[in-house]
Design a protein around this motif. Structure first.
Motif, PDB file in Angstrom:
ATOM      1  N   ARG A  55      26.923  41.256  10.734  1.00  0.00           N
ATOM      2  CA  ARG A  55      27.737  40.703   9.863  1.00  0.00           C
ATOM      3  C   ARG A  55      29.114  40.426  10.460  1.00  0.00           C
ATOM      4  NH1 ARG A  55      25.310  44.239   6.786  1.00  0.00           N
ATOM      5  NH2 ARG A  55      27.425  45.163   6.075  1.00  0.00           N
ATOM      6  N   ALA A  56      29.659  39.201  10.133  1.00  0.00           N
ATOM      7  CA  ALA A  56      31.062  38.779  10.407  1.00  0.00           C
ATOM      8  C   ALA A  56      32.185  39.798  10.003  1.00  0.00           C
ATOM      9  CB  ALA A  56      31.354  37.373  10.365  1.00  0.00           C
ATOM     10  N   GLY A  57      31.635  40.236   8.920  1.00  0.00           N
ATOM     11  CA  GLY A  57      32.612  41.101   8.153  1.00  0.00           C
ATOM     12  C   GLY A  57      32.343  42.663   8.258  1.00  0.00           C
ATOM     13  N   SER A  58      31.520  42.884   9.053  1.00  0.00           N
ATOM     14  CA  SER A  58      31.096  44.211   9.255  1.00  0.00           C
ATOM     15  C   SER A  58      32.088  44.976  10.198  1.00  0.00           C
ATOM     16  CB  SER A  58      29.679  44.562   9.884  1.00  0.00           C
ATOM     17  OG  SER A  58      29.985  44.148  11.455  1.00  0.00           O
ATOM     18  N   GLY A  59      32.027  46.482   9.813  1.00  0.00           N
ATOM     19  CA  GLY A  59      32.704  47.479  10.774  1.00  0.00           C
ATOM     20  C   GLY A  59      32.522  47.191  12.223  1.00  0.00           C
ATOM     21  N   LEU A  60      31.432  47.029  12.544  1.00  0.00           N
ATOM     22  CA  LEU A  60      30.869  46.810  14.112  1.00  0.00           C
ATOM     23  C   LEU A  60      31.868  45.516  14.639  1.00  0.00           C
ATOM     24  CD1 LEU A  60      29.508  47.654  16.533  1.00  0.00           C
ATOM     25  CD2 LEU A  60      27.620  46.239  15.889  1.00  0.00           C
ATOM     26  N   ALA A  61      32.007  44.572  13.642  1.00  0.00           N
ATOM     27  CA  ALA A  61      32.502  43.273  14.344  1.00  0.00           C
ATOM     28  C   ALA A  61      34.022  43.366  14.452  1.00  0.00           C
ATOM     29  CB  ALA A  61      32.235  42.146  13.322  1.00  0.00           C
ATOM     30  N   ALA A  62      34.584  44.171  13.543  1.00  0.00           N
ATOM     31  CA  ALA A  62      35.936  44.576  13.574  1.00  0.00           C
ATOM     32  C   ALA A  62      36.354  45.486  14.722  1.00  0.00           C
ATOM     33  CB  ALA A  62      36.543  45.167  12.055  1.00  0.00           C
ATOM     34  N   ALA A  63      35.563  46.308  14.954  1.00  0.00           N
ATOM     35  CA  ALA A  63      35.776  47.145  16.046  1.00  0.00           C
ATOM     36  C   ALA A  63      35.731  46.360  17.405  1.00  0.00           C
ATOM     37  CB  ALA A  63      34.679  48.238  16.423  1.00  0.00           C
ATOM     38  N   ALA A  64      34.761  45.485  17.622  1.00  0.00           N
ATOM     39  CA  ALA A  64      34.718  44.468  18.621  1.00  0.00           C
ATOM     40  C   ALA A  64      35.938  43.712  18.854  1.00  0.00           C
ATOM     41  CB  ALA A  64      33.486  43.692  18.658  1.00  0.00           C
ATOM     42  N   ARG A  65      36.409  43.187  17.872  1.00  0.00           N
ATOM     43  CA  ARG A  65      37.666  42.118  17.701  1.00  0.00           C
ATOM     44  C   ARG A  65      38.823  43.117  18.293  1.00  0.00           C
ATOM     45  NH1 ARG A  65      35.899  40.622  12.458  1.00  0.00           N
ATOM     46  NH2 ARG A  65      34.455  38.772  12.603  1.00  0.00           N
ATOM     47  N   ALA A  66      38.803  44.442  18.121  1.00  0.00           N
ATOM     48  CA  ALA A  66      39.805  45.138  18.338  1.00  0.00           C
ATOM     49  C   ALA A  66      39.665  45.645  19.768  1.00  0.00           C
ATOM     50  CB  ALA A  66      40.131  46.529  17.503  1.00  0.00           C
ATOM     51  N   GLY A  67      38.407  45.448  20.559  1.00  0.00           N
ATOM     52  CA  GLY A  67      38.240  46.043  21.749  1.00  0.00           C
ATOM     53  C   GLY A  67      37.991  47.515  21.879  1.00  0.00           C
ATOM     54  N   ALA A  68      37.275  48.035  20.920  1.00  0.00           N
ATOM     55  CA  ALA A  68      37.067  49.634  20.681  1.00  0.00           C
ATOM     56  C   ALA A  68      35.996  49.794  21.889  1.00  0.00           C
ATOM     57  CB  ALA A  68      36.546  49.848  19.279  1.00  0.00           C
ATOM     58  N   GLY A  69      36.179  51.180  22.079  1.00  0.00           N
ATOM     59  CA  GLY A  69      35.247  51.728  23.008  1.00  0.00           C
ATOM     60  C   GLY A  69      34.107  52.215  22.365  1.00  0.00           C
ATOM     61  N   ALA A  70      33.005  52.238  22.996  1.00  0.00           N
ATOM     62  CA  ALA A  70      31.493  52.667  22.394  1.00  0.00           C
ATOM     63  C   ALA A  70      30.759  53.548  23.451  1.00  0.00           C
ATOM     64  CB  ALA A  70      31.087  51.538  21.911  1.00  0.00           C
ATOM     65  N   VAL A  71      29.798  54.039  23.118  1.00  0.00           N
ATOM     66  CA  VAL A  71      28.582  54.541  23.894  1.00  0.00           C
ATOM     67  C   VAL A  71      27.500  54.425  23.311  1.00  0.00           C
ATOM     68  CG1 VAL A  71      27.851  56.858  24.861  1.00  0.00           C
ATOM     69  CG2 VAL A  71      30.336  56.371  24.523  1.00  0.00           C
ATOM     70  N   LEU A  72      26.566  53.691  24.065  1.00  0.00           N
ATOM     71  CA  LEU A  72      25.326  53.321  23.727  1.00  0.00           C
ATOM     72  C   LEU A  72      24.439  54.391  24.444  1.00  0.00           C
ATOM     73  CD1 LEU A  72      23.237  51.367  22.414  1.00  0.00           C
ATOM     74  CD2 LEU A  72      23.088  50.439  24.794  1.00  0.00           C
ATOM     75  N   VAL A  73      23.423  55.252  23.659  1.00  0.00           N
ATOM     76  CA  VAL A  73      22.436  55.853  24.216  1.00  0.00           C
ATOM     77  C   VAL A  73      21.007  55.443  23.977  1.00  0.00           C
ATOM     78  CG1 VAL A  73      21.501  58.295  24.314  1.00  0.00           C
ATOM     79  CG2 VAL A  73      24.117  58.136  23.918  1.00  0.00           C
ATOM     80  N   VAL A  74      20.233  55.020  24.953  1.00  0.00           N
ATOM     81  CA  VAL A  74      19.114  54.522  24.871  1.00  0.00           C
ATOM     82  C   VAL A  74      17.946  55.427  25.513  1.00  0.00           C
ATOM     83  CG1 VAL A  74      17.600  52.360  25.586  1.00  0.00           C
ATOM     84  CG2 VAL A  74      20.148  52.118  25.285  1.00  0.00           C
ATOM     85  N   ARG A  75      16.845  55.434  24.344  1.00  0.00           N
ATOM     86  CA  ARG A  75      15.660  56.326  24.914  1.00  0.00           C
ATOM     87  C   ARG A  75      14.653  55.088  25.510  1.00  0.00           C
ATOM     88  NH1 ARG A  75      19.476  58.317  21.411  1.00  0.00           N
ATOM     89  NH2 ARG A  75      19.155  60.606  21.359  1.00  0.00           N
ATOM     90  N   ALA A  76      14.373  55.505  26.797  1.00  0.00           N
ATOM     91  CA  ALA A  76      13.619  54.848  27.524  1.00  0.00           C
ATOM     92  C   ALA A  76      12.323  54.030  27.053  1.00  0.00           C
ATOM     93  CB  ALA A  76      13.631  55.280  28.894  1.00  0.00           C
ATOM     94  N   SER A  77      11.735  52.912  27.634  1.00  0.00           N
ATOM     95  CA  SER A  77      10.307  52.490  27.230  1.00  0.00           C
ATOM     96  C   SER A  77       9.439  53.233  27.839  1.00  0.00           C
ATOM     97  CB  SER A  77      10.568  50.875  27.334  1.00  0.00           C
ATOM     98  OG  SER A  77      10.283  50.612  28.516  1.00  0.00           O
TER      99      SER A  77
END
Length: 228
Positions: A55-77
């Protein structure tokens, strides 16, 4: 993991894991754990960039607008070595949108700065994947059935509330009357959403506009059909 995988093998495994995850978690710098997936719809891959719709108003969108760092952990297929994990660390950005056009939903991408492959949860350090190899890698081939099974497993584990909300909107039901909802089947032609309410058990077919030929287009086709 193979005894001595090459950089190109590691990169292919990493790209495949991001494109067809069995499970995935995203930790955003400065975000509370309970709000880390606020507004997030699902993980996809765009030219190597992990991508989320939110959502445009979500916390994730706000973090992206601020250029926040993030770590994605993916369990493989299922197409990859058993138990493998992939970690992608980087910065969040908002994908380009047309100026002046209101957007209820945005696409947020994670720009990789470090990619590593891990033999399992206990392998904390892992093996770093050169970004040049990751960028040029072609994901390991998978068939539609394999990818559909992974998408189903991920949906059941992570997106029950999203599907319950979809059922409520789609059928004009009262939220308190719907006990649960899940994606019960998925193939190249479409999906079936099943749910239980005060009247009993029900199912709704969600057809795709056309059959999906590429396994990696399956998740996008599902999102498009559910948004229609």
């Amino acid at each position: 993991m193979a005894d001595h995988p090459t950089a190109d093998e590691l990169a292919r495994w990493a790209r495949t894991a991001v494109r067809t995850p069995g499970d995935a978690t995203l930790a955003v710098d400065g975000a509370r754990p309970e709000s880390a997936d606020d507004g997030r719809v699902g993980l996809s891959e765009v030219e190597g960039f992990p991508a989320f719709r939110c959502r445009a108003g979500s916390g994730l969108a706000a973090a992206a607008r601020a250029g926040a760092g993030a770590v994605l952990v993916v369990r493989a297929s299922a197409a990859l070595p058993s138990g493998m994990l992939v970690r992608v660390s980087g910065s969040l950005v908002v994908a380009a949108v047309e100026p002046g056009v209101p957007a209820a939903a945005l696409e947020v991408r994670l720009v990789p700065l470090r990619v590593s492959v891990h033999a399992g949860e206990a392998d904390a350090v892992g093996t770093e994947v050169p970004l040049s190899a990751y960028d040029r890698a072609e994901p390991v081939a998978a068939d539609v059935r394999t990818v559909a099974a992974e998408v189903l497993a991920h949906s059941r584990a992570c997106h029950g509330p999203d599907l319950l909300a979809w059922v409520v909107r789609r059928h004009g039901l009262a939220p308190e009357d719907v006990a649960a909802a899940e994606l019960s089947s998925l193939d190249e032609r479409g999906a079936v959403v099943s749910w239980v309410d005060v009247r009993g058990a029900h199912r709704t077919e969600v057809p795709f506009r056309e059959p999906v030929g590429c396994p990696h287009a399956l998740a996008d086709a599902l999102r498009t059909a559910l948004d229609a």
